[in-house]
Design an enzyme around this catalytic site. Structure first.
Site, PDB file in Angstrom:
ATOM      1  N   HIS B  81       0.839  -1.151  -0.016  1.00  0.00           N
ATOM      2  CA  HIS B  81      -0.059  -0.287   0.124  1.00  0.00           C
ATOM      3  C   HIS B  81       0.914   1.223   0.120  1.00  0.00           C
ATOM      4  O   HIS B  81       0.609   2.135  -1.000  1.00  0.00           O
ATOM      5  CB  HIS B  81      -0.850   0.008   1.213  1.00  0.00           C
ATOM      6  CG  HIS B  81      -1.649   1.176   1.527  1.00  0.00           C
ATOM      7  ND1 HIS B  81      -2.702   1.961   0.617  1.00  0.00           N
ATOM      8  CD2 HIS B  81      -1.273   2.047   2.569  1.00  0.00           C
ATOM      9  CE1 HIS B  81      -2.892   2.850   1.367  1.00  0.00           C
ATOM     10  NE2 HIS B  81      -2.075   3.340   2.397  1.00  0.00           N
ATOM     11  N   ASP B 110       6.683  22.971 -25.365  1.00  0.00           N
ATOM     12  CA  ASP B 110       6.837  21.784 -24.818  1.00  0.00           C
ATOM     13  C   ASP B 110       7.922  21.455 -23.799  1.00  0.00           C
ATOM     14  O   ASP B 110       8.308  22.441 -23.291  1.00  0.00           O
ATOM     15  CB  ASP B 110       7.035  20.680 -25.835  1.00  0.00           C
ATOM     16  CG  ASP B 110       6.330  19.321 -25.460  1.00  0.00           C
ATOM     17  OD1 ASP B 110       6.700  18.857 -24.283  1.00  0.00           O
ATOM     18  OD2 ASP B 110       5.854  18.680 -26.640  1.00  0.00           O
ATOM     19  N   TRP B 146       7.747  -0.457   3.988  1.00  0.00           N
ATOM     20  CA  TRP B 146       7.996   0.235   2.691  1.00  0.00           C
ATOM     21  C   TRP B 146       9.734   0.762   2.865  1.00  0.00           C
ATOM     22  O   TRP B 146      10.426   1.071   1.851  1.00  0.00           O
ATOM     23  CB  TRP B 146       7.047   1.321   2.363  1.00  0.00           C
ATOM     24  CG  TRP B 146       7.579   2.749   3.079  1.00  0.00           C
ATOM     25  CD1 TRP B 146       7.116   2.911   4.294  1.00  0.00           C
ATOM     26  CD2 TRP B 146       8.265   3.881   2.528  1.00  0.00           C
ATOM     27  NE1 TRP B 146       7.474   4.351   4.423  1.00  0.00           N
ATOM     28  CE2 TRP B 146       8.308   4.639   3.661  1.00  0.00           C
ATOM     29  CE3 TRP B 146       8.946   4.105   1.391  1.00  0.00           C
ATOM     30  CZ2 TRP B 146       8.722   6.182   3.552  1.00  0.00           C
ATOM     31  CZ3 TRP B 146       9.578   5.316   1.308  1.00  0.00           C
ATOM     32  CH2 TRP B 146       9.395   6.449   2.367  1.00  0.00           C
ATOM     33  N   SER B 173      13.088   6.982 -13.562  1.00  0.00           N
ATOM     34  CA  SER B 173      12.181   7.657 -13.955  1.00  0.00           C
ATOM     35  C   SER B 173      11.808   8.874 -13.325  1.00  0.00           C
ATOM     36  O   SER B 173      11.797   9.764 -14.085  1.00  0.00           O
ATOM     37  CB  SER B 173      10.804   6.913 -13.700  1.00  0.00           C
ATOM     38  OG  SER B 173       9.883   7.658 -14.299  1.00  0.00           O
ATOM     39  N   SER B 174      12.101   9.197 -12.153  1.00  0.00           N
ATOM     40  CA  SER B 174      11.943  10.338 -11.307  1.00  0.00           C
ATOM     41  C   SER B 174      13.093  11.075 -11.692  1.00  0.00           C
ATOM     42  O   SER B 174      12.849  12.402 -11.937  1.00  0.00           O
ATOM     43  CB  SER B 174      12.167   9.989  -9.741  1.00  0.00           C
ATOM     44  OG  SER B 174      10.935   9.344  -9.513  1.00  0.00           O
ATOM     45  N   HIS B 257      13.356  11.406   4.206  1.00  0.00           N
ATOM     46  CA  HIS B 257      12.671  12.934   4.543  1.00  0.00           C
ATOM     47  C   HIS B 257      12.576  13.833   3.403  1.00  0.00           C
ATOM     48  O   HIS B 257      11.654  14.351   3.263  1.00  0.00           O
ATOM     49  CB  HIS B 257      13.455  13.408   5.869  1.00  0.00           C
ATOM     50  CG  HIS B 257      12.405  14.345   6.215  1.00  0.00           C
ATOM     51  ND1 HIS B 257      11.476  13.725   7.352  1.00  0.00           N
ATOM     52  CD2 HIS B 257      12.100  15.531   6.447  1.00  0.00           C
ATOM     53  CE1 HIS B 257      10.643  15.080   7.655  1.00  0.00           C
ATOM     54  NE2 HIS B 257      11.107  15.919   7.082  1.00  0.00           N
ATOM     55  N   GLU B 259      11.907  12.995   0.632  1.00  0.00           N
ATOM     56  CA  GLU B 259      10.932  12.298  -0.193  1.00  0.00           C
ATOM     57  C   GLU B 259       9.490  12.948   0.283  1.00  0.00           C
ATOM     58  O   GLU B 259       8.859  12.968  -0.320  1.00  0.00           O
ATOM     59  CB  GLU B 259      11.158  10.824   0.045  1.00  0.00           C
ATOM     60  CG  GLU B 259       9.834  10.223  -0.503  1.00  0.00           C
ATOM     61  CD  GLU B 259       9.672  10.207  -2.014  1.00  0.00           C
ATOM     62  OE1 GLU B 259      10.753  10.418  -2.742  1.00  0.00           O
ATOM     63  OE2 GLU B 259       8.493  10.017  -2.470  1.00  0.00           O
ATOM     64  N   TYR B 261       8.999  15.705   1.560  1.00  0.00           N
ATOM     65  CA  TYR B 261       8.778  17.030   1.098  1.00  0.00           C
ATOM     66  C   TYR B 261       8.545  16.861  -0.518  1.00  0.00           C
ATOM     67  O   TYR B 261       7.936  18.031  -1.301  1.00  0.00           O
ATOM     68  CB  TYR B 261       9.806  17.730   1.221  1.00  0.00           C
ATOM     69  CG  TYR B 261       9.884  18.463   3.037  1.00  0.00           C
ATOM     70  CD1 TYR B 261       8.937  19.322   3.158  1.00  0.00           C
ATOM     71  CD2 TYR B 261      10.661  17.403   3.716  1.00  0.00           C
ATOM     72  CE1 TYR B 261       8.586  19.235   4.747  1.00  0.00           C
ATOM     73  CE2 TYR B 261      10.277  17.672   5.100  1.00  0.00           C
ATOM     74  CZ  TYR B 261       9.638  18.586   5.541  1.00  0.00           C
ATOM     75  OH  TYR B 261       9.148  18.688   6.852  1.00  0.00           O
ATOM     76  N   SER B 272      -1.057  27.554  -3.697  1.00  0.00           N
ATOM     77  CA  SER B 272      -0.745  28.990  -3.934  1.00  0.00           C
ATOM     78  C   SER B 272      -1.162  29.378  -5.365  1.00  0.00           C
ATOM     79  O   SER B 272      -1.349  30.453  -5.506  1.00  0.00           O
ATOM     80  CB  SER B 272       0.879  29.175  -3.820  1.00  0.00           C
ATOM     81  OG  SER B 272       1.472  28.781  -2.642  1.00  0.00           O
ATOM     82  N   HIS B 306      15.282  12.313  12.958  1.00  0.00           N
ATOM     83  CA  HIS B 306      13.992  11.935  13.790  1.00  0.00           C
ATOM     84  C   HIS B 306      13.242  10.973  13.367  1.00  0.00           C
ATOM     85  O   HIS B 306      12.336  10.641  14.066  1.00  0.00           O
ATOM     86  CB  HIS B 306      13.075  13.447  13.627  1.00  0.00           C
ATOM     87  CG  HIS B 306      12.451  13.698  12.133  1.00  0.00           C
ATOM     88  ND1 HIS B 306      12.268  14.785  11.734  1.00  0.00           N
ATOM     89  CD2 HIS B 306      11.849  12.760  11.341  1.00  0.00           C
ATOM     90  CE1 HIS B 306      11.879  14.645  10.555  1.00  0.00           C
ATOM     91  NE2 HIS B 306      11.475  13.588  10.079  1.00  0.00           N
ATOM     92  N   HIS B 307      13.552   9.952  12.374  1.00  0.00           N
ATOM     93  CA  HIS B 307      12.787   9.005  11.976  1.00  0.00           C
ATOM     94  C   HIS B 307      13.492   7.687  12.900  1.00  0.00           C
ATOM     95  O   HIS B 307      13.067   6.542  12.938  1.00  0.00           O
ATOM     96  CB  HIS B 307      12.863   8.449  10.577  1.00  0.00           C
ATOM     97  CG  HIS B 307      12.168   9.523   9.684  1.00  0.00           C
ATOM     98  ND1 HIS B 307      10.658   9.173   9.346  1.00  0.00           N
ATOM     99  CD2 HIS B 307      12.557  10.632   9.183  1.00  0.00           C
ATOM    100  CE1 HIS B 307      10.371  10.560   8.489  1.00  0.00           C
ATOM    101  NE2 HIS B 307      11.460  11.131   8.224  1.00  0.00           N
ATOM    102  N   THR B 332       7.073  26.636   7.141  1.00  0.00           N
ATOM    103  CA  THR B 332       5.632  26.167   7.131  1.00  0.00           C
ATOM    104  C   THR B 332       4.472  26.889   7.420  1.00  0.00           C
ATOM    105  O   THR B 332       3.467  27.468   7.052  1.00  0.00           O
ATOM    106  CB  THR B 332       5.471  24.926   7.704  1.00  0.00           C
ATOM    107  OG1 THR B 332       6.660  23.952   7.264  1.00  0.00           O
ATOM    108  CG2 THR B 332       4.076  24.133   7.158  1.00  0.00           C
ATOM    109  N   LYS B 335       4.005  29.897   5.332  1.00  0.00           N
ATOM    110  CA  LYS B 335       3.192  29.678   4.312  1.00  0.00           C
ATOM    111  C   LYS B 335       1.748  29.561   4.548  1.00  0.00           C
ATOM    112  O   LYS B 335       1.063  29.932   3.839  1.00  0.00           O
ATOM    113  CB  LYS B 335       3.299  28.128   3.672  1.00  0.00           C
ATOM    114  CG  LYS B 335       4.852  28.230   2.945  1.00  0.00           C
ATOM    115  CD  LYS B 335       5.184  26.856   2.303  1.00  0.00           C
ATOM    116  CE  LYS B 335       4.439  27.206   0.682  1.00  0.00           C
ATOM    117  NZ  LYS B 335       5.339  28.063  -0.111  1.00  0.00           N
ATOM    118  N   ARG B 454       1.391   0.096  15.379  1.00  0.00           N
ATOM    119  CA  ARG B 454       1.336   0.189  13.865  1.00  0.00           C
ATOM    120  C   ARG B 454       1.587  -1.059  13.166  1.00  0.00           C
ATOM    121  O   ARG B 454       2.417  -2.005  13.874  1.00  0.00           O
ATOM    122  CB  ARG B 454       1.589   1.274  13.215  1.00  0.00           C
ATOM    123  CG  ARG B 454       3.314   1.395  13.313  1.00  0.00           C
ATOM    124  CD  ARG B 454       3.864   2.667  12.813  1.00  0.00           C
ATOM    125  NE  ARG B 454       3.773   2.593  11.376  1.00  0.00           N
ATOM    126  CZ  ARG B 454       4.937   3.371  10.537  1.00  0.00           C
ATOM    127  NH1 ARG B 454       5.685   4.027  11.116  1.00  0.00           N
ATOM    128  NH2 ARG B 454       4.638   3.450   9.252  1.00  0.00           N
TER     129      ARG B 454
END
Lengths: 43, 532
Positions: B81, B110, B146, B173-174, B257, B259, B261, B272, B306-307, B332, B335, B454
């Site tokens: 998932h 293009d 994951w 690809s990315s 991390h 990722e 963002y 915006s 922090h993870h 943040t 924003k 979890r």
């Protein structure tokens, strides 16, 4: 097929150079982090 | 904004060619609009594939005790998932939007590298075929989360090679997609459009593309080392051979991390764009918004620890990662307050994109606040590996990233198709989604605070009630998304009301895309507009 618009030569060269630089940067990060892991596991 | 004076070249383009017919149009596509559409359709399919896995998870958790699936398969579902939603749904959706909108917003004909664009899209279906096929090989799909932590991930069967190959393909690809975005923005802007005049969506994507180029290779490096550890006898992460499993976590989260963002900065760009249109006011503090995105991107590289607070690290490192993480609240906050100030005394109207944007503003902020809570080291010791974390990142990703994607689709869909969609159906979709997403995820905060772990298929009976509520929310949210598909298909097949070039009253000053007729012609801006 939809044609790919040809860019003016100077723009085309700039696009290619920039794309190659970014791809090299990505590859450097790839090898760099593997090298860093090897270094850390020996120190 | 400076686009007011943009010269409309659109109607000169009308005779410039029609899309080719047949399957070749899609297989050999080089047109940014076609590739954007393919990315968006692919992402929608993956959204439902990942969503079906979420339904399995919530059905199993509806009642305590093992109900429907065996625990091994449950773990495969949680892992798949996440992989499908992150790499298959959210990221390709943003790439699709970038493909469609960046050339239109900067006045380019293009993307700069159209053939590479085709390649980077067509890698994706192969990558996900490989990943999803692992469900059918002996031993099943990846089941260790994951994050693919060794040694657990390496104890699996055939999926190890399949998942690693799929991740490499997604990464390639990315990276190609990001190179394309950066080169397009840097080289293809219409004359007069300097970087500070560029719409916020393009800005957010420019910064995101740099993040991708910096961190996708790091993920590729990490999984390459997993591959050699598993198949070629190396010991990068194998303690018995002198390696360090914890090192994988550091390398992974150095990717992981940023990722996070990568999945939210384009959403910031979209919000915006939408709030000023439906507030009929320019974006408050537009330049500070750009600096805020750049600051968040910079900070994202120095918070990965922090993870891993509970994995063992020196106190000084814990304090550093706690402080740097909390610092992210500053840009943040800039924003969120700027968005609020944009709406302040605006002439607001509440069409579906605006409703999703306002919902984003409230609900993403809830996810942000629980993020600040999790950043506090002693608090994280308590919350780590509980449903509180699940509630936190789902608030950021679902009413955050996914709602922004839906807002963007509702905002630009008339520009893509040339017709308006059913406002009633779209608003029903909005209200059902907003109500059910809270029924689904808010109780997970309570479950986490009460100590429910979890990634488990069964739980203690005291968690029953809120799990049942959460599952009901999940089924409701899942079913509501069928409405989204109905709205999009109805609009794509041609709605009754034709869309004007501006589409939304108040949109014209916000970007060049509104100077083109709706639908945007197949080839647009073959003569660059002048921005004064």
């Amino acid at each position: 097929m939809s044609p790919v618009a040809e860019l003016p030569p100077r723009l085309k060269a700039s696009v290619r150079t920039r794309a190659l630089l970014l791809a090299s940067l990505a590859f450097a990060f790839y090898l760099g982090f593997i090298a860093l892991t090897v270094y850390r596991s020996h120190h | 904004m400076a686009h007011d004076n943009a010269i409309d070249t659109a109607h000169h383009d009308d005779h410039h060619g029609q899309p080719p017919s047949g399957i070749g149009r899609w297989l050999f596509a080089t047109n940014h609009k076609d590739i954007g559409t393919m990315y968006l359709v692919f992402s929608l399919i993956m959204f439902f594939v990942g969503g079906a896995m979420a339904m399995v998870i919530r059905a199993e958790l509806f009642k305590p005790g093992l109900q429907l699936v065996d625990p091994g398969f449950f773990n495969q579902m949680t892992t798949m998932h996440a992989l499908v939603m992150i790499f298959g749904a959210v990221m390709p959706a943003f790439v699709g939007l970038a493909n469609w909108m960046i050339p239109l917003q900067i006045g380019a004909p293009d993307m700069a590298l159209p053939r590479m664009n085709n390649f980077s899209f067509w890698i994706m279906p192969f990558a996900f075929t490989i990943l999803l096929s692992s469900l059918f090989v002996p031993g099943g799909a990846p089941a260790g989360g994951w994050t693919m932590y060794p040694p657990l991930f390496l104890q699996g069967g055939n999926y190890v090679a399949m998942a690693i190959f799929a991740v490499h393909l997604m990464g390639a690809s990315s990276i190609m997609g990001s190179i394309n975005v950066i080169v397009t923005i840097m080289n293809m802007r219409a004359p007069g459009m300097n970087l500070l005049k560029m719409p916020l969506f393009c800005w957010s994507w420019l910064i995101t593309a740099y993040l991708l180029i910096a961190v996708m290779p790091v993920l590729a490096g990490a999984v390459t080392m997993l591959l050699t550890d598993h198949y070629f006898g190396t010991s990068f992460f194998n303690a018995a051979g002198g390696g360090d499993p914890l090192m994988f976590e550091h390398v992974f989260w150095f990717f992981g991390h940023p990722e996070v963002y990568i999945m939210i900065l384009p959403a910031f760009g979209i919000i915006s764009e939408i709030l000023p249109t439906f507030s009929r006011k320019p974006l408050f503090g537009a330049t500070s918004m750009i600096y805020a995105i750049a600051s968040i991107a910079f900070l994202s590289f120095i918070v990965w620890g922090h993870h891993m607070f509970v994995d063992g690290m020196p106190l000084a490192a814990q304090v550093f990662f706690m402080m740097s993480t909390m610092l992210i609240a500053v840009p943040t906050g800039v924003k969120v307050f700027n968005w609020t100030a944009t709406m302040w005394r605006g002439s607001l109207s509440f069409e579906p994109p605006m409703l999703f944007a306002i919902s984003f503003l409230f609900l993403f902020t809830i996810g942000g606040f629980s993020g600040v809570m999790l950043a506090i080291v002693p608090v994280d010791f308590q919350y780590n590996q509980t449903y509180f974390v699940v509630a936190h990142f789902h608030y950021v990703l679902v009413p955050g990233a996914v709602f922004a994607i839906m807002a963007a689709v509702y905002y630009w869909l008339p520009k893509w198709t040339g017709t308006m969609y059913s406002m009633g159906l779209a608003k029903t979709h909005f209200w059902l989604s907003t109500i059910f997403v809270n029924v689904l995820f808010f109780p997970q905060h309570f479950l986490g605070l009460a100590g429910m772990p979890r990634r488990i298929p069964d739980y203690a009976v005291q968690f029953s009630d809120w799990n049942m509520v959460s599952s009901i929310g999940a089924f409701g949210f899942g079913l509501s998304q069928i409405l989204f598909v109905a709205v999009v298909i109805q609009c794509a097949r041609g709605g009754r009301v034709k869309a004007s070039a501006e589409v939304w009253d108040g949109a014209a000053p916000t970007g060049l895309e509104w100077t083109l007729p709706s639908p945007a012609p197949y080839h647009s801006f073959s003569v660059a507009p002048e921005i004064k």
